[in-house]
Write an enzyme that holds these catalytic residues in place. Structure first.
Site, PDB file in Angstrom:
ATOM      1  N   GLN A  13      -3.664   7.221  -3.685  1.00  0.00           N
ATOM      2  CA  GLN A  13      -2.512   6.884  -3.026  1.00  0.00           C
ATOM      3  C   GLN A  13      -2.686   7.147  -1.599  1.00  0.00           C
ATOM      4  OE1 GLN A  13      -0.027  10.206  -4.967  1.00  0.00           O
ATOM      5  NE2 GLN A  13      -1.616  11.704  -4.084  1.00  0.00           N
ATOM      6  N   TYR A  60     -17.695   3.165   7.408  1.00  0.00           N
ATOM      7  CA  TYR A  60     -16.565   3.176   7.766  1.00  0.00           C
ATOM      8  C   TYR A  60     -15.797   4.504   8.014  1.00  0.00           C
ATOM      9  CZ  TYR A  60     -11.701   1.069   9.138  1.00  0.00           C
ATOM     10  OH  TYR A  60     -10.555   0.830   9.957  1.00  0.00           O
ATOM     11  N   ASP A  61     -15.472   5.031   6.874  1.00  0.00           N
ATOM     12  CA  ASP A  61     -14.835   6.465   7.110  1.00  0.00           C
ATOM     13  C   ASP A  61     -15.530   7.472   7.911  1.00  0.00           C
ATOM     14  OD1 ASP A  61     -13.711   4.960   4.866  1.00  0.00           O
ATOM     15  OD2 ASP A  61     -14.076   6.332   3.311  1.00  0.00           O
ATOM     16  N   GLU A  62     -16.648   7.613   7.789  1.00  0.00           N
ATOM     17  CA  GLU A  62     -17.518   8.495   8.429  1.00  0.00           C
ATOM     18  C   GLU A  62     -17.723   8.327   9.836  1.00  0.00           C
ATOM     19  OE1 GLU A  62     -17.313  11.490   7.617  1.00  0.00           O
ATOM     20  OE2 GLU A  62     -18.048  11.838   5.620  1.00  0.00           O
ATOM     21  N   GLY A  65      -3.439  -0.806 -11.359  1.00  0.00           N
ATOM     22  CA  GLY A  65      -2.250  -1.310 -10.337  1.00  0.00           C
ATOM     23  C   GLY A  65      -1.341  -0.235 -10.275  1.00  0.00           C
ATOM     24  N   VAL A  77      -5.635  -6.219   0.643  1.00  0.00           N
ATOM     25  CA  VAL A  77      -4.944  -6.514  -0.879  1.00  0.00           C
ATOM     26  C   VAL A  77      -3.906  -7.329  -0.552  1.00  0.00           C
ATOM     27  CG1 VAL A  77      -3.523  -4.545  -0.416  1.00  0.00           C
ATOM     28  CG2 VAL A  77      -3.586  -5.279  -2.610  1.00  0.00           C
ATOM     29  N   ASP A 118     -12.204   4.148  -4.233  1.00  0.00           N
ATOM     30  CA  ASP A 118     -10.818   3.817  -3.947  1.00  0.00           C
ATOM     31  C   ASP A 118      -9.644   4.612  -4.158  1.00  0.00           C
ATOM     32  OD1 ASP A 118      -9.297   1.313  -3.167  1.00  0.00           O
ATOM     33  OD2 ASP A 118      -8.549   1.386  -5.115  1.00  0.00           O
ATOM     34  N   ARG A 177       0.154   2.379  -1.812  1.00  0.00           N
ATOM     35  CA  ARG A 177      -0.129   2.185  -0.577  1.00  0.00           C
ATOM     36  C   ARG A 177       1.151   1.789   0.066  1.00  0.00           C
ATOM     37  NH1 ARG A 177      -4.190   3.096  -2.618  1.00  0.00           N
ATOM     38  NH2 ARG A 177      -6.427   2.298  -2.436  1.00  0.00           N
ATOM     39  N   SER A 230      -3.517  -9.889   2.065  1.00  0.00           N
ATOM     40  CA  SER A 230      -4.226 -11.407   2.085  1.00  0.00           C
ATOM     41  C   SER A 230      -4.746 -11.819   1.054  1.00  0.00           C
ATOM     42  CB  SER A 230      -5.281 -11.280   3.408  1.00  0.00           C
ATOM     43  OG  SER A 230      -6.130 -10.177   2.811  1.00  0.00           O
TER      44      SER A 230
END
Length: 321
Positions: A283, A152-154, A214, A194, A280, A218, A196
């Site tokens: 921030q 996804y990122d690339e 935690g 997160v 993941d 975001r 949903s």
């Protein structure tokens, strides 16, 4: 000239139009007088998201995969097609990369043939696990090119490259927005995002799964604000290409989000902590100076208000399942 400060009487193609954000965009364009062609292969999109639009004579739904060429006559293209949640884009990572890259090539080719303006839905994921905070558009990112999120990122990073090369090489009028975490009605209950996930767990009274401690942060943008921004971006003059960050700059920890959702659902759910997924981000918050200056836009919907709307949607949705 088409799209001179208005969508009225223009034919607009929206790829990924039956998805979460795409369906809201289709609604907005129709409300502004456009004729809309919605293209989706329904890998993550849903006909339920656009069912209320099918009777509109200015709306057309077409099942199509953007990794294959498409031949239609339109004035502008919004390219939103791509699974956007980790659960979905990691299910078939090769196809995810192909959707971003081949999809961009096919839609850019169509735009070039038509001389049409084209918008790319890029993502804050191009910044990876950022070492700069908040993230300005000038930041190149900190991305793992071979990790489980890389498809996804690339893929999205490569799509941006293609858009800017078409702009430089062919003078194609492009618009690129980097979309940060967005939430609202029509998110899928099982998409793993997160907001949903927490809402569904809270409504069911299940333990709420928090990955990590935690304390990772975001920023959450309500879908109506997001759609307003990208609709404005498409109508800017051709000197404005982006990339432009679009999101909400209010920052919350994941634990704060979970506690808000428990409060608003009046749930007895307890938090359960599990190890963080690979790569993941710790921030994520957009620098929005460009969006404010170039689009005269900033988000209006506060997190509490947006969560209440989203929770109401999921209450109705879960009753139907």
């Amino acid at each position: 000239m088409p799209l001179e400060r208005t969508y009225a009487n223009n034919r607009i193609l929206v790829t990924g139009g039956a998805g979460f954000i795409g369906s809201h965009l289709c609604e907005k364009l129709l409300a502004e007088g456009a004729e809309v062609i919605c293209v989706d292969n329904y890998f993550t999109g849903s006909r339920r998201n656009i069912a209320h639009l099918l009777s509109n004579p200015l709306f057309e739904a077409m099942r199509h995969d953007v990794t294959f060429p498409l031949y239609v006559e339109v004035d502008a293209i919004f390219n939103l097609a791509c699974p956007a949640s980790p659960i979905h884009y990691q299910r078939d990572p090769v196809q995810t990369t192909k959707t971003s890259v081949h999809g961009a090539i096919n839609m850019l080719g169509l735009a070039k043939r038509l001389g049409a303006r084209i918008f790319q839905a890029s993502t804050s994921e191009v910044y990876g696990d950022p070492l700069v905070h908040p993230q300005p558009e000038e930041y190149w990112g900190n991305v793992n090119p071979i990790g489980i999120r890389s498809c996804y990122d690339e893929g999205k990073r490569c799509a941006e490259t293609l858009f800017f090369d078409y702009w430089r090489q062919h003078q194609l009028p492009i618009k690129v927005a980097r979309i940060f975490n967005t939430y609202g009605p029509r998110m899928q209950p099982g998409d793993g995002r997160v907001v949903s996930s927490f809402i569904v767990q809270a409504l069911k009274g299940d333990p709420i799964t928090v990955f990590g401690d935690g304390r990772q942060t975001r920023s959450f943008c309500y879908v109506d604000d997001l759609v307003e921004a990208i609709a404005k971006l498409m109508l800017t003059d051709e000197t404005v290409t982006g990339p432009i960050n679009v999101g909400n700059s209010s920052e919350f920890t994941i634990r704060e989000l979970a506690e808000k959702i428990i409060k608003f659902t009046d749930s007895r759910s307890q938090l359960v902590f599990k190890p963080s997924p690979e790569d993941d981000p710790k921030q994520r918050r957009p620098e929005l100076a460009k969006a404010k200056a170039l689009l005269d836009w900033e988000p209006k919907v506060a997190l509490d208000e947006g969560l209440k709307e989203t929770i109401a949607y999921f209450r109705r949705t879960l009753e139907l399942i």
